[in-house]
Scaffold this active site. Structure first.
Site: not given
Ligand SMILES: Cc1cc2nc3c(=O)[nH]c(=O)nc-3n(C[C@H](O)[C@H](O)[C@H](O)COP(=O)(O)OP(=O)(O)OC[C@H]3O[C@@H](n4cnc5c(N)ncnc54)[C@H](O)[C@@H]3O)c2cc1C
Length: 533
Positions: A117, A241, A287, A348, A383
């Site tokens: 990437e 993004h 990006r 993003h 990032r």
């Molecule tokens: C379209 C897209 C494509 C991406 N592609 C990539 C990729 O290819 N590679 C990569 O490394 N990263 C990628 N990313 C970034 C990556 O997906 C995220 O940074 C990562 O998944 C975040 O994980 P997380 O566990 O921190 O939060 P998330 O997966 O966002 O989970 C957050 C959780 O917290 C919960 N939550 C939030 N607020 C509250 C609250 N007040 N009370 C209770 N629960 C709450 C939500 O319900 C959810 O369960 C991408 C992101 C997007 C949007």
């Protein structure tokens, strides 16, 4: 009615960070995982590209570190970068052990296909076709559902953290002892006591009008930690993004960076390529550079969108590498094997967040954080693609390890006051919430977006301060709802982004301001400290 629960570890969030932490904690601990909607509703399930890590003999920790530092534009914490990338191979093997169905090289049962990437000097991104996040999310969800020590509360929105200082318990060193939570199905407030709490609530890109993120990405954990007294860092660095599908009915569908990695070309409406005019790496530039180039050309031409074209590759190659993107685009009437796809940039990824150490520990005892809600020092001013899922796994595991080693006593749950609803009534003016949601997201897009100026930031600051007052009044007088809680958090996060952006008197990485278009010699992260500290 109010309910009281108690657990060893409360995990707020069920994305890659939250679920990895839950599965990495000892089975002897009771764990409660909360999420706003269903378990798979965070950004994790939306990730397409993959997870970056050192997996190939021709690659090395040093090269991955160097690429991360370059993308971070001088602002990464080199120790955090090395720490994370040294653990990348192990983190990815852990995912493989959990059963994540990563894509193999054609004809091999053992060798994984690695993609390349933007910003990566090697092919090092392991992926499950073009739906890696979904594969990770489904695999981890299956595991937590099977774990007898993990209790799951879906449709529960955390309202605020409970700390001993907020309880005015002077006999206790300040620590986090749980959280107030809203059950959005029953409208009941739940008081949860915990020895340890981990924030895994994801990013805050929903603060912008156009975003690739799911609706829940409202920065709740960042706002809650800030209100509880934690420092936040580098909030001005929001990654846009470059390529989201532009279609009135497509809700920010992202066209993965991997499309450019596999030869996709960015084009103007007249079919000309342009990114090479901004950076010699052209489509494979980081990006921020690509997003700014698109923003620049769109503003110059007054265009609603530009185009991404991979139709020069064989149709079978496109369909097998990008099955999800191909089908979604086709559903909106674009055949990417035959024609360019219309694209726009969108908010993003939140590079900044709650400041944590190498164990995911925040400023408050008993409170940990991992994933996109945090600032670890890995991303610096930008990032590197696919480093974020890696960061989720590495820091969630580190936090779990630290929690397992600690020996904190349970705060008497009976000493936790129940949520007090006696003074509030149902709102008769819900329009205040919808209006303010729209207003924040619009001014953040217009004034605090890809290209900033001090004047725009000052304008945004005045608006957010007014909105915060209005929201506080509303919060104090009316019954809480999930929308109101998110709005309250968005306003906090918006203010943190604006304050951080105003304090950075230079352009660096994702923060580009016309008021200070050059990089400063002074290399400093932005740290904001809540007033009560
Ligand atoms: C379209 C897209 C494509 C991406 N592609 C990539 C990729 O290819 N590679 C990569 O490394 N990263 C990628 N990313 C970034 C990556 O997906 C995220 O940074 C990562 O998944 C975040 O994980 P997380 O566990 O921190 O939060 P998330 O997966 O966002 O989970 C957050 C959780 O917290 C919960 N939550 C939030 N607020 C509250 C609250 N007040 N009370 C209770 N629960 C709450 C939500 O319900 C959810 O369960 C991408 C992101 C997007 C949007």
């Amino acid at each position: 009615m109010s309910v009281r629960l108690s657990t060893d570890v409360l995990i707020i969030g069920s994305g890659a960070a939250g679920l990895t932490a839950a599965l990495s904690l000892p089975q002897s601990m009771n764990i409660l995982v909360l999420c706003k909607g269903d378990l798979g509703s965070g950004s994790t399930a939306w990730a397409q590209g993959g997870v970056a890590g050192v997996l190939d003999e021709v690659d090395s920790v040093d090269q991955h570190v160097a690429d991360t530092l370059t993308a971070g534009a001088g602002l990464c914490d080199p120790k955090a970068v090395k720490y994370t990338i040294e653990r990348s191979t192990q983190a990815i093997h852990w995912l493989i052990e959990q059963g994540v169905p990563f894509t193999h090289v054609d004809g091999s049962d053992v060798e994984f296909h690695l993609t390349r990437e933007g910003g990566h000097s090697q092919r090092r991104v392991i992926h499950a076709a073009d739906a890696t996040g979904l594969a990770i999310s489904e695999t981890l969800i299956k595991k937590v559902r099977q774990a007898p020590n993990i209790q799951i509360l879906e449709n529960h929105v955390a309202i605020d953290l409970i700390t001993t200082s907020k309880l005015a318990d002077v006999e206790q060193e300040n620590r986090c002892v749980g959280a107030y939570v809203l059950n959005t199905l029953s409208d009941e407030a739940v008081t949860i006591g915990s020895k340890y709490t981990l924030i895994g609530t994801g990013g805050a890109s929903k603060v912008y009008l156009f975003t690739s993120n799911p609706d829940g990405a409202t920065g709740d954990g960042i706002a809650m930690a800030w209100r509880a007294g934690c420092r936040v860092a580098n909030m001005e660095f929001n990654q846009f993004h470059p390529t989201c599908l532009f279609h009135p009915k497509a809700k920010s569908f992202l066209i993965s960076e991997a499309v450019r990695g596999e030869g996709g070309l960015l084009k103007l409406p007249n079919g000309e390529r342009f990114v090479h005019n901004f950076d010699s790496r052209a489509e494979l530039a980081p990006r921020d550079i690509v997003a700014r180039a698109i923003d620049h050309e769109m503003k110059r031409l007054g265009a609603d969108n530009l185009f991404l074209d991979i139709s020069h590759k064989p149709p079978e190659f496109i369909k097998s590498h990008f099955p999800t993107i191909y089908k979604r685009c086709l559903g909106y009437g674009f055949d990417m094997t035959k024609e360019p796809i219309p694209i726009v940039p969108a908010a993003h990824y939140t590079c900044g967040g709650v400041r944590v150490d190498q164990h995911g520990a925040t400023d408050i005892k008993g409170l940990y954080a991992a994933g996109e809600s945090t600032y670890t020092g890995l991303h610096g001013a930008n990032r590197l693609a696919s480093n974020s899922l890696l960061e989720c796994i590495v820091y969630a595991q580190a936090a779990a390890e630290q929690i397992a080693k600690s020996n904190q006593e349970q705060y008497d749950p009976m000493k936790l006051p129940l949520w007090d609803e006696s003074r509030v009534s149902d709102s008769d003016e819900k329009v205040v919430i919808t209006h303010n949601w729209d207003e924040i997201r619009r001014f953040m897009w217009d004034y605090v977006g890809i290209v900033r100026t001090d004047k725009r930031l000052e304008r945004a600051k005045r608006r957010v301060q007014l909105l915060k007052q209005e929201i506080a009044e509303y919060y104090n007088n009316f019954k809480i709802t999930a929308d109101l809680l998110e709005l309250r958090n968005l306003a906090v996060v918006a203010e943190l982004i604006i304050e951080s952006a105003l304090s950075r008197k230079e352009s660096r990485g994702l923060h580009y301001t016309r008021s200070y278009p050059n990089k400063s010699d002074k290399i400093e992260i932005t740290v904001l400290t809540p007033k009560q500290n």
